[in-house]
Design an enzyme around this catalytic site. Structure first.
Site: not given
Length: 473
Positions: A151, A227-228, A247-248, A281, A375
């Site tokens: 992204n 990511g996830s 960082e999820l 995010c 999300e």
């Protein structure tokens, strides 16, 4: 065009390639190298060797390399933005903004490279410490394994590569499979800027192949991943003693109190919800509005969202383009349909055209619906009303995620109460949760991750603290 791997300062052939297609036009952009396990090990070999050179490279030289990258990015701003627009279907004006942020991120990295320091320790504060002088220094970890999402294919790379280089580390970077060309371009710019060969390596391909090698190889001292949550959990469970920054996901919320001028804030919240198709995010996903201003807010929000232009990401007037894949369109559509079936009101959108999911607004969604509690990563928001401010804060906290939240209120005690109550990594008062500048600490709690990005804070994650003590007697 064949895009080869970037290892030890040069392009390297791979045994396999895979076509990369535009999410919007579906044209083939390039054939991308698919790294084997041996290719990844070769990249780690190069990084391990370069890490020794980077460790001894003076801070001012690391800063100068980063400054040169900044100048090259400025020269190639439009070219870089078009790469992002083609491979990610990010509208060109948003892609240009990303390049501008990337420039700032590397500027911050160059500044922080010159400021890495320690402190003196008063050893005589404890019995037996007399006659000693001690200080701390921060030293690079060595090899950093970086895994980035689609992204923000340049700026999120910068948030990992920038502090790693500033701190004197070497990097093996695995970019997202849909957006590798941005990373390869950055590798070329670093080479032109004078970065030692092997200090930055790019390996594309299967996430399991590349990721498994980075996680299992003991020479990699740290994994930094965006990511996830599912992949993040797996990394943390298998990383052993490696440092891990994650960082999820998120389903960011904003609370709008009764004393807010909703007409004034609506354009900003619409931007926070629908910029880059909601594939951010900290995109606004959940909106909680006091019942006194609910109708006015909804009316203005829907009208503002209707102004957004859908279409080709390379068109400078486009606001919303294709989602990253048809599978993501189908997933988001199913969540929307399920919420409507279960009683939510569809106020706008709810359909797609050739991969472009129209900006969608749902009203009064049950908070157990996927479109609320998962999300969405799509141009979808829901707007719910509330009577009591504490109830709204509870609704924000009633989530497995906790990245950032926004609160609009003119009541100062309520603002401080929200700041103390919300269980998230960042609370934005009188702003939307999508706000971020690139030198602030950024990260989440719960399933939104661990550790913090933001150049200064990432450097702390990417360095080891060493104590040096002199016995003077």
């Amino acid at each position: 065009m064949q895009q080869k791997l970037w290892i030890n300062g040069k392009f390297e052939e791979s045994q396999a390639y895979k076509s990369l297609k535009s999410p919007y036009s579906h044209e083939v952009l390039a054939d991308i190298a698919q790294a084997s396990a041996e290719d990844v090990k070769k990249a780690i070999d190069a990084a391990e060797s370069a890490a020794k050179e980077m460790r001894s490279l003076p801070a001012y030289k690391r800063a100068e390399i980063l400054e040169r990258v900044v100048e090259l990015l400025k020269e190639k701003r439009t070219e870089c933005a078009k790469i992002i627009a083609r491979e990610a279907a990010k509208p060109l004006k948003a892609a240009l903004t990303e390049v501008d942020r990337t420039i700032l991120t590397y500027q911050f990295a160059s500044q922080e490279a010159r400021k890495i320091n320690g402190e003196t320790i008063p050893m005589d504060g404890a019995p037996g410490g007399e006659g000693r002088v001690a200080y701390t220094v921060r030293e690079p970890l060595g090899v950093i394994g970086a895994i980035t999402p689609f992204n923000f294919p340049m700026n999120l790379v910068a948030h990992k590569v920038g502090p790693a280089i500033a701190a004197g580390n070497a990097v093996v970077l695995k970019p997202a499979s849909q957006t590798p060309l941005s990373s390869y371009k950055i590798a070329e710019l670093f080479a032109e800027a004078g970065l030692p060969s092997g200090a930055l390596n790019i390996v594309t391909g299967s996430g399991s192949t590349v990721g498994d090698v980075l996680i299992s190889d003991d020479r990699v001292a740290m994994i930094t991943f965006t990511g996830s949550p599912e992949v993040g959990k797996s990394i943390r469970e298998n990383a052993g003693l490696k440092r891990v920054t994650l960082e999820l996901g998120s389903n960011s919320a904003v609370v709008i109190d009764e004393n807010t001028d909703v007409r004034k804030i609506v354009p900003r919240i619409v931007a926070g919800a629908f910029n880059f198709q909601g594939q951010v995010c900290i995109s606004v996903q959940r909106i909680f509005v006091h019942e006194a201003v609910f109708s006015t807010f909804v009316e203005n929000f829907v009208e503002e969202a209707k102004k957004l232009k859908l279409g080709d990401p390379l068109d400078e007037t486009t606001d919303v383009s294709a989602l990253i894949s048809q599978a993501d369109v189908d997933r988001a559509q199913s969540w929307i349909d399920e919420a409507v079936k279960n009683g939510a009101e569809l106020a706008l959108g709810g359909k797609s055209t050739e991969g472009v999911l129209h900006p969608t607004v749902l009203l009064n969604v049950d908070l157990s619906e996927k479109i609320s509690c998962e999300e969405a990563f799509a141009p979808v928001v829901h707007i719910n009303s509330f009577k009591d401010f504490d109830t709204a804060l509870h609704s924000v906290n009633d989530s497995k995620y906790g990245l950032q939240a926004g609160v609009f209120t003119n009541d100062l005690p309520k603002a401080f109460h929200a700041a103390n109550t919300l269980h998230v990594g960042g609370v934005m008062i009188n702003d939307f949760p999508t706000f971020r500048v690139d030198h602030m600490p950024y990260g989440g709690v719960k399933q939104s991750g661990t550790g913090r990005e933001g150049i200064k804070y990432a450097i702390e994650e990417m360095t080891e603290l060493k104590l040096v003590s002199f016995h003077l007697n």
